[in-house]
Design a protein around this motif. Structure first.
Motif, PDB file in Angstrom:
ATOM      1  N   ALA A 276       0.841  -1.192   0.000  1.00  0.00           N
ATOM      2  CA  ALA A 276       0.000   0.000   0.000  1.00  0.00           C
ATOM      3  C   ALA A 276       0.875   1.240   0.000  1.00  0.00           C
ATOM      4  O   ALA A 276       1.718   1.417   0.885  1.00  0.00           O
ATOM      5  CB  ALA A 276      -0.926   0.006   1.214  1.00  0.00           C
ATOM      6  N   LEU A 277       0.691   2.096  -0.996  1.00  0.00           N
ATOM      7  CA  LEU A 277       1.369   3.382  -1.026  1.00  0.00           C
ATOM      8  C   LEU A 277       0.632   4.314  -0.071  1.00  0.00           C
ATOM      9  O   LEU A 277      -0.596   4.469  -0.173  1.00  0.00           O
ATOM     10  CB  LEU A 277       1.360   3.970  -2.436  1.00  0.00           C
ATOM     11  N   ILE A 278       1.346   4.895   0.876  1.00  0.00           N
ATOM     12  CA  ILE A 278       0.714   5.710   1.907  1.00  0.00           C
ATOM     13  C   ILE A 278       1.231   7.145   1.848  1.00  0.00           C
ATOM     14  O   ILE A 278       2.375   7.391   1.508  1.00  0.00           O
ATOM     15  CB  ILE A 278       0.941   5.120   3.313  1.00  0.00           C
ATOM     16  N   GLY A 279       0.363   8.072   2.210  1.00  0.00           N
ATOM     17  CA  GLY A 279       0.722   9.486   2.167  1.00  0.00           C
ATOM     18  C   GLY A 279       0.984  10.091   3.526  1.00  0.00           C
ATOM     19  O   GLY A 279       0.872  11.308   3.700  1.00  0.00           O
ATOM     20  N   ALA A 280       1.312   9.253   4.512  1.00  0.00           N
ATOM     21  CA  ALA A 280       1.517   9.734   5.880  1.00  0.00           C
ATOM     22  C   ALA A 280       2.548  10.857   5.929  1.00  0.00           C
ATOM     23  O   ALA A 280       3.671  10.698   5.465  1.00  0.00           O
ATOM     24  CB  ALA A 280       1.959   8.582   6.781  1.00  0.00           C
ATOM     25  N   GLN A 281       2.144  11.996   6.526  1.00  0.00           N
ATOM     26  CA  GLN A 281       3.045  13.153   6.606  1.00  0.00           C
ATOM     27  C   GLN A 281       3.327  13.578   8.042  1.00  0.00           C
ATOM     28  O   GLN A 281       3.923  14.623   8.277  1.00  0.00           O
ATOM     29  CB  GLN A 281       2.450  14.329   5.828  1.00  0.00           C
ATOM     30  N   SER A 282       2.881  12.777   8.997  1.00  0.00           N
ATOM     31  CA  SER A 282       3.136  13.078  10.408  1.00  0.00           C
ATOM     32  C   SER A 282       3.367  11.779  11.146  1.00  0.00           C
ATOM     33  O   SER A 282       3.039  10.686  10.648  1.00  0.00           O
ATOM     34  CB  SER A 282       1.942  13.817  11.022  1.00  0.00           C
ATOM     35  N   GLU A 283       3.927  11.879  12.343  1.00  0.00           N
ATOM     36  CA  GLU A 283       4.168  10.680  13.146  1.00  0.00           C
ATOM     37  C   GLU A 283       2.851   9.979  13.475  1.00  0.00           C
ATOM     38  O   GLU A 283       2.783   8.749  13.495  1.00  0.00           O
ATOM     39  CB  GLU A 283       4.916  11.051  14.423  1.00  0.00           C
ATOM     40  N   GLU A 284       1.801  10.768  13.732  1.00  0.00           N
ATOM     41  CA  GLU A 284       0.493  10.182  14.056  1.00  0.00           C
ATOM     42  C   GLU A 284      -0.048   9.389  12.874  1.00  0.00           C
ATOM     43  O   GLU A 284      -0.557   8.270  13.040  1.00  0.00           O
ATOM     44  CB  GLU A 284      -0.492  11.282  14.450  1.00  0.00           C
ATOM     45  N   GLU A 285       0.049   9.960  11.670  1.00  0.00           N
ATOM     46  CA  GLU A 285      -0.443   9.271  10.487  1.00  0.00           C
ATOM     47  C   GLU A 285       0.381   8.017  10.196  1.00  0.00           C
ATOM     48  O   GLU A 285      -0.168   6.983   9.821  1.00  0.00           O
ATOM     49  CB  GLU A 285      -0.424  10.215   9.284  1.00  0.00           C
ATOM     50  N   LEU A 286       1.686   8.116  10.381  1.00  0.00           N
ATOM     51  CA  LEU A 286       2.545   6.957  10.160  1.00  0.00           C
ATOM     52  C   LEU A 286       2.234   5.858  11.176  1.00  0.00           C
ATOM     53  O   LEU A 286       2.163   4.667  10.821  1.00  0.00           O
ATOM     54  CB  LEU A 286       4.011   7.358  10.261  1.00  0.00           C
ATOM     55  N   ARG A 287       2.032   6.245  12.426  1.00  0.00           N
ATOM     56  CA  ARG A 287       1.694   5.261  13.453  1.00  0.00           C
ATOM     57  C   ARG A 287       0.373   4.567  13.114  1.00  0.00           C
ATOM     58  O   ARG A 287       0.231   3.352  13.268  1.00  0.00           O
ATOM     59  CB  ARG A 287       1.598   5.939  14.819  1.00  0.00           C
ATOM     60  N   SER A 288      -0.593   5.343  12.632  1.00  0.00           N
ATOM     61  CA  SER A 288      -1.882   4.778  12.249  1.00  0.00           C
ATOM     62  C   SER A 288      -1.710   3.747  11.131  1.00  0.00           C
ATOM     63  O   SER A 288      -2.299   2.660  11.174  1.00  0.00           O
ATOM     64  CB  SER A 288      -2.830   5.887  11.790  1.00  0.00           C
ATOM     65  N   CYS A 289      -0.892   4.086  10.136  1.00  0.00           N
ATOM     66  CA  CYS A 289      -0.658   3.160   9.024  1.00  0.00           C
ATOM     67  C   CYS A 289       0.067   1.905   9.501  1.00  0.00           C
ATOM     68  O   CYS A 289      -0.273   0.780   9.092  1.00  0.00           O
ATOM     69  CB  CYS A 289       0.144   3.845   7.925  1.00  0.00           C
ATOM     70  N   ASP A 290       1.060   2.083  10.348  1.00  0.00           N
ATOM     71  CA  ASP A 290       1.812   0.940  10.860  1.00  0.00           C
ATOM     72  C   ASP A 290       0.891  -0.002  11.629  1.00  0.00           C
ATOM     73  O   ASP A 290       0.926  -1.224  11.436  1.00  0.00           O
ATOM     74  CB  ASP A 290       2.949   1.445  11.745  1.00  0.00           C
ATOM     75  N   GLU A 291       0.041   0.558  12.474  1.00  0.00           N
ATOM     76  CA  GLU A 291      -0.899  -0.270  13.231  1.00  0.00           C
ATOM     77  C   GLU A 291      -1.913  -0.930  12.311  1.00  0.00           C
ATOM     78  O   GLU A 291      -2.267  -2.098  12.479  1.00  0.00           O
ATOM     79  CB  GLU A 291      -1.611   0.587  14.287  1.00  0.00           C
ATOM     80  N   GLY A 292      -2.393  -0.175  11.320  1.00  0.00           N
ATOM     81  CA  GLY A 292      -3.364  -0.727  10.388  1.00  0.00           C
ATOM     82  C   GLY A 292      -2.798  -1.877   9.568  1.00  0.00           C
ATOM     83  O   GLY A 292      -3.519  -2.822   9.223  1.00  0.00           O
ATOM     84  N   SER A 293      -1.503  -1.807   9.282  1.00  0.00           N
ATOM     85  CA  SER A 293      -0.877  -2.858   8.476  1.00  0.00           C
ATOM     86  C   SER A 293      -0.794  -4.177   9.228  1.00  0.00           C
ATOM     87  O   SER A 293      -0.563  -5.225   8.612  1.00  0.00           O
ATOM     88  CB  SER A 293       0.523  -2.427   8.041  1.00  0.00           C
ATOM     89  N   ARG A 294      -0.973  -4.140  10.540  1.00  0.00           N
ATOM     90  CA  ARG A 294      -0.874  -5.352  11.358  1.00  0.00           C
ATOM     91  C   ARG A 294      -2.230  -6.035  11.576  1.00  0.00           C
ATOM     92  O   ARG A 294      -2.294  -7.131  12.139  1.00  0.00           O
ATOM     93  CB  ARG A 294      -0.245  -5.013  12.713  1.00  0.00           C
ATOM     94  N   ILE A 295      -3.302  -5.399  11.145  1.00  0.00           N
ATOM     95  CA  ILE A 295      -4.640  -5.963  11.325  1.00  0.00           C
ATOM     96  C   ILE A 295      -4.862  -7.118  10.358  1.00  0.00           C
ATOM     97  O   ILE A 295      -4.587  -6.997   9.157  1.00  0.00           O
ATOM     98  CB  ILE A 295      -5.719  -4.883  11.105  1.00  0.00           C
ATOM     99  N   LYS A 296      -5.348  -8.221  10.857  1.00  0.00           N
ATOM    100  CA  LYS A 296      -5.636  -9.380  10.015  1.00  0.00           C
ATOM    101  C   LYS A 296      -7.150  -9.480   9.797  1.00  0.00           C
ATOM    102  O   LYS A 296      -7.933  -9.392  10.746  1.00  0.00           O
ATOM    103  CB  LYS A 296      -5.126 -10.670  10.654  1.00  0.00           C
ATOM    104  N   LEU A 297      -7.544  -9.654   8.551  1.00  0.00           N
ATOM    105  CA  LEU A 297      -8.948  -9.801   8.193  1.00  0.00           C
ATOM    106  C   LEU A 297      -9.155 -11.141   7.498  1.00  0.00           C
ATOM    107  O   LEU A 297      -8.308 -11.580   6.722  1.00  0.00           O
ATOM    108  CB  LEU A 297      -9.394  -8.672   7.254  1.00  0.00           C
ATOM    109  N   THR A 298     -10.276 -11.774   7.771  1.00  0.00           N
ATOM    110  CA  THR A 298     -10.584 -13.035   7.114  1.00  0.00           C
ATOM    111  C   THR A 298     -11.173 -12.774   5.734  1.00  0.00           C
ATOM    112  O   THR A 298     -11.576 -11.658   5.402  1.00  0.00           O
ATOM    113  CB  THR A 298     -11.611 -13.835   7.932  1.00  0.00           C
ATOM    114  N   ARG A 299     -11.213 -13.811   4.940  1.00  0.00           N
ATOM    115  CA  ARG A 299     -11.813 -13.711   3.608  1.00  0.00           C
ATOM    116  C   ARG A 299     -13.278 -13.297   3.724  1.00  0.00           C
ATOM    117  O   ARG A 299     -13.786 -12.514   2.909  1.00  0.00           O
ATOM    118  CB  ARG A 299     -11.692 -15.063   2.906  1.00  0.00           C
TER     119      ARG A 299
END
Length: 312
Positions: A276-299
């Motif tokens: 995923a190409l992300i546009g995070a421009q702050s530490e808060e946005e980057l942290r949100s993306c990092d946490e979101g990347s760890r979420i597992k979803l089922t089919r």
């Protein structure tokens, strides 16, 4: 952070890829700080293009890598052969011009991932493969791909490459997001539809999604009544997308995360390799993306979020 492998590339690629379409010389310190924070979080990949910021995006990246002296620790994806006021530029001359300029701006002698920014269906796919293989053979480009090409064109190009014993495309970069585009965001853009995703799953072909979070559609800043952002209204406002947002909110509440993190997880949990190409421009946005990347979803959750099913 998770990583994927690409054919022809020795380095693994972080599944979050830093966007650089706001990198200007005047905000160099901000861009450098963003890259430092991204790298510290485990990110090692950055997306740019010959046309971004009039060339300043690549120049800022080049300056940063030279100052940090860590070029070989990064994976650079840059793009060329974007159309101009005269029309398509998918030609040997245009590609040579853009690659040469990109190398100079990036202050490097190789590009990890090179993609054609747009397609020209009038140019045979095999001809494009022949052109790009010149740069693979001489080591200028490590691996090749495309942005905003249809899966059919990629299939045809790779069939030609296999027949001729050449290097084919190893990745594609269309838009893929939980919110589905009503129309292209920019002329010549391609969004991954159901058929595209089925092909990527069957081939296990890597997809690098731009506008992976639908340009903020899931942040909560937008409602059907708020029509201030004309582009977002044009591209993403639809009854189906509002329902997708409601389902993202519901699942986010259950998981104690945010809807935009669910939207990012939707892209990264597809049944084929994705970044995923992300546009995070702050530490808060980057942290949100990092946490979101760890979420597992089922089919089942993916299908429910995407309105393909009412059960999960």
């Amino acid at each position: 952070m998770e990583y994927i492998s690409l054919q022809g590339l020795e380095k693994k690629v972080s599944r979050l890829m830093k966007g650089s379409d706001y990198f200007y010389h005047q905000n160099y310190e901000k861009a450098a700080a963003n890259m430092d924070a991204f790298f510290a979080a485990g990110g090692n990949s950055i997306d740019s293009a010959h046309i971004y910021c009039g060339g300043q995006s690549e120049e800022v990246i080049g300056r940063y890598l030279k100052e940090r002296n860590n070029r070989d620790e990064w994976v650079i994806l840059t793009k060329g052969a974007h159309h101009d006021q005269h029309g398509p530029r998918v030609s040997k001359e245009a590609i040579k011009h853009d690659i040469t300029a990109s190398l100079s701006r990036l202050q490097t002698d190789y590009i990890d991932m090179y993609a054609l920014h747009r397609d020209d269906p009038n140019v045979p796919a095999g001809e494009v493969i022949e052109i790009l293989n010149e740069y693979v053979k001489n080591g200028t480009v490590r691996t090749i791909g495309v942005s905003n090409w249809t899966w059919e064109r990629i299939r045809d190009a790779n069939a030609y490459a296999e027949e001729k014993g050449l290097t084919g495309f190893s990745f594609s970069s269309p838009n893929l997001s939980l919110a589905k585009a009503n129309e292209p965001f920019w002329p010549g853009c391609v969004s991954a539809d159901e058929e595209t995703c089925k092909w990527h799953e069957a081939e296990q072909f890597p997809l690098f999604s731009w506008s992976s979070q639908a340009r903020g559609f899931f942040t909560g800043r937008f409602t059907p009544e708020n029509r201030d952002n004309a582009d977002l209204v044009r591209v993403f406002y639809s009854d189906a997308n509002w329902e997708r947002l409601e389902r993202a909110k519901q699942l986010a509440a259950e998981r104690n995360v945010t809807p935009i993190q669910i939207a990012l997880a939707y892209v990264l949990n597809q049944p084929f390799p994705t970044c995923a190409l992300i546009g995070a421009q702050s530490e808060e946005e980057l942290r949100s993306c990092d946490e979101g990347s760890r979420i597992k979803l089922t089919r089942e959750e993916l299908a429910w979020l995407d309105l393909s099913s009412d059960e999960r």
